[in-house]
Design a protein around this motif. Structure first.
Motif, PDB file in Angstrom:
ATOM      1  N   ILE A 311      -0.159   5.910  13.607  1.00 18.83           N
ATOM      2  CA  ILE A 311       1.076   5.827  12.815  1.00 18.83           C
ATOM      3  C   ILE A 311       1.461   7.211  12.299  1.00 18.83           C
ATOM      4  O   ILE A 311       0.634   7.920  11.721  1.00 18.83           O
ATOM      5  CB  ILE A 311       0.901   4.860  11.619  1.00 18.83           C
ATOM      6  CG1 ILE A 311       0.564   3.444  12.138  1.00 18.83           C
ATOM      7  CG2 ILE A 311       2.159   4.837  10.740  1.00 18.83           C
ATOM      8  CD1 ILE A 311       0.194   2.459  11.047  1.00 18.83           C
ATOM      9  N   GLN A 312       2.713   7.601  12.528  1.00 19.69           N
ATOM     10  CA  GLN A 312       3.198   8.886  12.013  1.00 19.69           C
ATOM     11  C   GLN A 312       3.418   8.783  10.514  1.00 19.69           C
ATOM     12  O   GLN A 312       4.106   7.881  10.042  1.00 19.69           O
ATOM     13  CB  GLN A 312       4.504   9.264  12.720  1.00 19.69           C
ATOM     14  CG  GLN A 312       5.102  10.568  12.219  1.00 19.69           C
ATOM     15  CD  GLN A 312       6.307  11.013  13.041  1.00 19.69           C
ATOM     16  OE1 GLN A 312       6.341  10.850  14.255  1.00 19.69           O
ATOM     17  NE2 GLN A 312       7.305  11.574  12.376  1.00 19.69           N
ATOM     18  N   GLY A 313       2.839   9.707   9.747  1.00 19.98           N
ATOM     19  CA  GLY A 313       2.991   9.697   8.296  1.00 19.98           C
ATOM     20  C   GLY A 313       4.388  10.097   7.867  1.00 19.98           C
ATOM     21  O   GLY A 313       5.181  10.611   8.660  1.00 19.98           O
ATOM     22  N   PRO A 328      -0.781   5.743   6.969  1.00 17.29           N
ATOM     23  CA  PRO A 328      -1.723   4.622   7.034  1.00 17.29           C
ATOM     24  C   PRO A 328      -2.768   4.863   8.136  1.00 17.29           C
ATOM     25  O   PRO A 328      -2.419   5.291   9.238  1.00 17.29           O
ATOM     26  CB  PRO A 328      -0.838   3.424   7.410  1.00 17.29           C
ATOM     27  CG  PRO A 328       0.573   3.860   7.164  1.00 17.29           C
ATOM     28  CD  PRO A 328       0.576   5.339   7.359  1.00 17.29           C
ATOM     29  N   ILE A 329      -4.026   4.624   7.799  1.00 16.25           N
ATOM     30  CA  ILE A 329      -5.122   4.818   8.756  1.00 16.25           C
ATOM     31  C   ILE A 329      -6.128   3.669   8.631  1.00 16.25           C
ATOM     32  O   ILE A 329      -6.020   2.840   7.728  1.00 16.25           O
ATOM     33  CB  ILE A 329      -5.852   6.179   8.528  1.00 16.25           C
ATOM     34  CG1 ILE A 329      -6.332   6.305   7.072  1.00 16.25           C
ATOM     35  CG2 ILE A 329      -4.960   7.356   8.892  1.00 16.25           C
ATOM     36  CD1 ILE A 329      -7.183   7.546   6.793  1.00 16.25           C
ATOM     37  N   LEU A 330      -7.090   3.673   9.514  1.00 14.81           N
ATOM     38  CA  LEU A 330      -8.219   2.741   9.421  1.00 14.81           C
ATOM     39  C   LEU A 330      -9.270   3.383   8.510  1.00 14.81           C
ATOM     40  O   LEU A 330      -9.217   4.588   8.293  1.00 14.81           O
ATOM     41  CB  LEU A 330      -8.773   2.484  10.822  1.00 14.81           C
ATOM     42  CG  LEU A 330      -7.804   1.749  11.772  1.00 14.81           C
ATOM     43  CD1 LEU A 330      -8.358   1.743  13.188  1.00 14.81           C
ATOM     44  CD2 LEU A 330      -7.539   0.330  11.276  1.00 14.81           C
ATOM     45  N   PRO A 331     -10.227   2.659   7.927  1.00 12.95           N
ATOM     46  CA  PRO A 331     -10.475   1.226   8.137  1.00 12.95           C
ATOM     47  C   PRO A 331      -9.618   0.348   7.233  1.00 12.95           C
ATOM     48  O   PRO A 331      -9.058   0.807   6.237  1.00 12.95           O
ATOM     49  CB  PRO A 331     -11.951   1.095   7.747  1.00 12.95           C
ATOM     50  CG  PRO A 331     -12.151   2.129   6.688  1.00 12.95           C
ATOM     51  CD  PRO A 331     -11.271   3.288   7.090  1.00 12.95           C
ATOM     52  N   LYS A 332      -9.565  -0.921   7.627  1.00 12.86           N
ATOM     53  CA  LYS A 332      -8.889  -1.917   6.798  1.00 12.86           C
ATOM     54  C   LYS A 332      -9.889  -2.543   5.840  1.00 12.86           C
ATOM     55  O   LYS A 332     -11.062  -2.703   6.169  1.00 12.86           O
ATOM     56  CB  LYS A 332      -8.298  -3.010   7.684  1.00 12.86           C
ATOM     57  CG  LYS A 332      -7.060  -2.576   8.443  1.00 12.86           C
ATOM     58  CD  LYS A 332      -6.463  -3.732   9.221  1.00 12.86           C
ATOM     59  CE  LYS A 332      -5.253  -3.250  10.024  1.00 12.86           C
ATOM     60  NZ  LYS A 332      -4.743  -4.281  10.910  1.00 12.86           N
ATOM     61  N   TYR A 340      -5.367   5.071   3.611  1.00  8.83           N
ATOM     62  CA  TYR A 340      -4.284   6.050   3.729  1.00  8.83           C
ATOM     63  C   TYR A 340      -4.847   7.468   3.678  1.00  8.83           C
ATOM     64  O   TYR A 340      -5.843   7.712   2.987  1.00  8.83           O
ATOM     65  CB  TYR A 340      -3.279   5.901   2.569  1.00  8.83           C
ATOM     66  CG  TYR A 340      -2.309   4.762   2.750  1.00  8.83           C
ATOM     67  CD1 TYR A 340      -1.031   4.983   3.247  1.00  8.83           C
ATOM     68  CD2 TYR A 340      -2.689   3.453   2.445  1.00  8.83           C
ATOM     69  CE1 TYR A 340      -0.144   3.926   3.425  1.00  8.83           C
ATOM     70  CE2 TYR A 340      -1.815   2.394   2.629  1.00  8.83           C
ATOM     71  CZ  TYR A 340      -0.538   2.638   3.123  1.00  8.83           C
ATOM     72  OH  TYR A 340       0.337   1.594   3.308  1.00  8.83           O
ATOM     73  N   ALA A 341      -4.206   8.354   4.397  1.00  7.58           N
ATOM     74  CA  ALA A 341      -4.386   9.779   4.140  1.00  7.58           C
ATOM     75  C   ALA A 341      -3.208  10.199   3.265  1.00  7.58           C
ATOM     76  O   ALA A 341      -2.081   9.742   3.486  1.00  7.58           O
ATOM     77  CB  ALA A 341      -4.385  10.564   5.432  1.00  7.58           C
ATOM     78  N   ILE A 342      -3.474  11.032   2.275  1.00  6.48           N
ATOM     79  CA  ILE A 342      -2.415  11.482   1.357  1.00  6.48           C
ATOM     80  C   ILE A 342      -2.439  13.010   1.316  1.00  6.48           C
ATOM     81  O   ILE A 342      -3.454  13.607   0.973  1.00  6.48           O
ATOM     82  CB  ILE A 342      -2.647  10.938  -0.073  1.00  6.48           C
ATOM     83  CG1 ILE A 342      -2.900   9.420  -0.033  1.00  6.48           C
ATOM     84  CG2 ILE A 342      -1.454  11.267  -0.973  1.00  6.48           C
ATOM     85  CD1 ILE A 342      -3.406   8.854  -1.359  1.00  6.48           C
TER      86      ILE A 342
END
Ligand SMILES: *[C@@H]1O[C@H](CO)[C@@H](O)[C@H](O)[C@H]1NC(C)=O
Ligand SMILES: *[C@@H]1O[C@H](CO)[C@@H](O)[C@H](O)[C@H]1NC(C)=O
Ligand SMILES: *[C@@H]1O[C@H](CO)[C@@H](O)[C@H](O)[C@H]1NC(C)=O
Ligand SMILES: *[C@@H]1O[C@H](CO)[C@@H](O)[C@H](O)[C@H]1NC(C)=O
Ligand SMILES: *[C@@H]1O[C@H](CO)[C@@H](O)[C@H](O)[C@H]1NC(C)=O
Ligand SMILES: *[C@@H]1O[C@H](CO)[C@@H](O)[C@H](O)[C@H]1NC(C)=O
Length: 411
Positions: A311-313, A328-332, A340-342
Motif C-alpha cells: 500500500i502506498q502511504g 498501512p503495513i503488516l502484521p495485523k 502502520y509506518a509513520i
C-alpha cells in the motif's frame, strides 16, 4: 452472494499486468543519477559508461550486502549504445566501451546472483541521442530477451505525446511475446504530467510494473521535497494504482552522493519506504561512506518498503511544518487491525530538533485500542492507547520513522 464474489475476484485480476514480477517494489542500482552520460573513457576510465563500470558495481552489490538486503537489479541507463543499429537493424552496444557485448555482461551479472536491466527509448532517439526503439519495438524486445534482460526501462524522449500510451502498450505486448519475464518500467506519465495531460493510470497498471510519474531527480534535497510535494498533492489520484506488480515511481535514491546530508538521506529512505517506491540506488558503491551505506541497507526501513500489502502511504497532516505520513503495513492484530509506518518529515530549518505531539487516533490509526510504538532509526519502544500523546523530536530537514503495531492489551 458467492457469484458476486467470484466476479469481483475475476475483475481485480484482469486489472493489472500479470507477468508475476515486482510483487514488492523493485530494488536495485541504476547508473543515471550518479554517472549520467559520462562516455569519455580516456579521461575517466573508472567512471565512464562501460562494461567495466557495471561489472565493478555488480561485484560490489554482491559482496557488500546490497544483494542480500534485496537490491537485485543492476540496471544500465542511457548511453550504452553505439550511434547506429547493426546491419540486421538490431541495437548494439558501443564496441569500445562494451567490447565483450551485452550478452556477456548480462551473463556476468547473473553469475553474481543479480538480475540484469537495460534502457531504451520509445521515441526516435534516446534522451541522449542514441538510437530509439520507434519502428523497432518487436526487434528490440527480442534482442533484449536474447541478451537475458530481466528489466527494461523504456524512456519517452523524442516521441509524440499522443503516441506514448499506445506505443508503450504495444511494447508491453512484444515483451510478453518473448516469453521471458521482464520487469517493464514505463515513463509515459513523466512526459504527460508536466504538460498537464492526465495519464490513464488504469492503462498503466495493466501495462507496466512501474512507471515514472514526474520529473527526474537530481542530486539535491530540494528535488526530494518537490517530488514528495507532487506525490502528496496528487495522492488521491495516483496512490490507489500502486500495489503488488505495479508501482508509482518517484525516481532514484540519491543517498550517498554529494547533495544530501546524513539526516536528509534517512529522510529520503524513510519516505521512499512509506511511498512503497522502487528502491533504485544511484551511487558509486566503491566510494560510498559507511554511514550512507547503512542507510541504504537499513533492514527495518526496507521491510516497511517491501511490505507484502504493497500500500502506498499518504500525507495525513502537517503540524508546524512537520509533514506526517502513514502507510498501512503488516502484521495485523485482533479483528484485522493493521500496523502502520509513520513518518515525520521536517520542513523546518530552525535550530534544534523540533518537539511535536500527536495521538494515533488523530492520524486515523484507531482500529485497535492499544499499540506498540517503535522508533526505526533510534530504537526504542513504548506502548500507548490510540488517544495517548506520542512525543517526537524531528531534526531540521530530517525524519522520525515509527511503526505502530496493534496489541490486544496494554502490558
Ligand atoms: C563509442 O564511444 C566513444 C566514447 O567513449 C565514442 O568516441 C565512439 O564514437 C563511440 N563509438 C560508436 C561506434 O558509437
Ligand atoms: C504474458 O501475459 C499473460 C497474460 O497476462 C501472462 O499470463 C504471462 O505470464 C505473460 N508472460 C510473460 C513472459 O510476461
Ligand atoms: C483507460 O484505460 C482503460 C484500460 O485500458 C480503458 O478501459 C479506459 O477506457 C481508458 N480511459 C480513458 C479515459 O481513455
Ligand atoms: C530538481 O532540481 C533542478 C534544479 O533546481 C530542477 O531543474 C528540476 O526540475 C528539479 N526536479 C524535481 C523533480 O524537482
Ligand atoms: C501538543 O501539541 C499541541 C500543538 O499541536 C500544543 O498546543 C500542545 O501544547 C502540545 N502539548 C504538549 C504537552 O506539549
Ligand atoms: C477512525 O479514523 C477515521 C479516519 O480519521 C475516522 O473516519 C473514523 O471515524 C475513526 N473511527 C473512530 C471509531 O473513531
Amino acid at each position: 452472494m458467492f457469484g458476486l464474489l467470484l466476479i469481483v475476484v475475476f475483475c481485480s485480476r484482469a486489472l493489472a499486468l500479470d507477468n508475476g514480477l515486482a510483487r514488492t517494489p523493485p530494488m536495485g542500482w541504476m547508473h543515471w543519477q550518479r554517472f549520467r552520460c559520462l562516455v569519455d573513457c580516456d579521461a575517466y576510465p573508472d567512471e565512464c559508461i562501460s562494461e567495466k563500470l557495471f561489472k565493478t558495481m555488480a561485484d560490489k552489490m554482491a559482496s557488500e550486502g546490497y544483494l542480500a538486503a534485496g537490491y537485485e537489479y543492476l540496471i544500465i541507463d542511457d548511453c550504452w549504445m553505439a550511434k547506429n543499429r547493426d546491419a540486421q537493424g538490431r541495437l548494439q552496444p558501443n564496441a569500445t566501451r562494451f567490447p565483450s557485448g551485452i550478452k556477456a555482461l548480462s551473463d556476468y551479472v547473473h553469475s553474481k546472483g543479480l538480475k540484469f536491466g537495460i534502457y531504451s527509448d520509445y521515441g526516435t532517439k534516446t534522451c541522449a541521442g542514441y538510437p530509439g526503439s520507434h519502428g523497432h519495438l518487436e526487434t528490440d524486445a527480442q534482442t533484449f530477451a536474447e541478451w537475458g534482460v530481466d528489466y527494461l526501462k523504456l524512456d519517452g524522449c523524442y516521441a509524440d505525446l499522443d503516441d506514448l500510451e499506445p506505443g508503450y502498450i504495444q511494447m508491453g505486448k512484444f515483451l510478453n511475446q518473448t516469453g521471458r519475464p521482464i520487469v517493464y518500467s514505463c515513463s509515459w506519465p513523466a512526459y504527460q504530467e508536466p504538460k498537464g495531460v492526465k495519464p490513464n493510470y488504469t492503462a498503466l497498471r495493466e501495462t507496466c510494473n512501474l512507471w515514472r510519474n514526474w520529473d527526474d531527480i537530481d542530486d539535491t534535497w530540494s528535488n526530494v521535497t518537490s517530488i514528495l510535494k507532487w506525490f502528496s498533492t496528487n495522492q488521491d489520484r495516483i496512490a490507489e494504482f500502486s500495489g503488488p506488480g505495479h508501482w508509482n515511481d518517484p525516481d532514484m535514491l540519491i543517498i550517498g552522493n554529494f547533495g544530501l546530508s546524513y539526516e536528509q538521506s534517512k529522510a529520503q529512505m524513510a519516505l521512499w519506504a512509506i511511498l512503497a517506491a522502487p528502491l533504485i540506488m544511484s551511487v558509486d558503491l566503491r566510494t560510498i561512506e559507511p554511514k550512507f551505506r547503512d542507510v541504504l541497507l537499513h533492514q527495518e526501513v526496507i521491510k516497511i518498503n517491501q511490505d507484502a500489502l504493497g500500500i502506498q502511504g499518504r500525507l495525513i497532516t502537517t503540524i508546524n511544518k512537520i509533514d506526517i505520513w502513514t502507510k498501512p503495513i503488516l502484521p495485523k492484530g485482533d479483528k484485522g487491525a493493521l500496523s502502520y509506518a509513520i513518518g515525520f518529515l521536517s520542513n523546518r530549518v530552525d535550530g534544534y530538533p523540533y518537539r511535536l505531539n500527536v495521538t494515533l487516533a488523530q492520524l486515523g490509526i484507531n482500529q485497535s485500542e492499544n499499540y506498540k510504538i517503535q522508533d526505526v532509526f533510534d530504537p526504542m519502544s513504548v506502548e500507548v492507547t490510540q488517544s495517548e500523546k506520542i512525543f517526537v523530536r524531528v531534526k531540521p530537514t530530517g525524519v522520525v520513522l515509527l511503526t505502530a503495531t496493534p496489541i490486544s492489551a496494554k502490558q
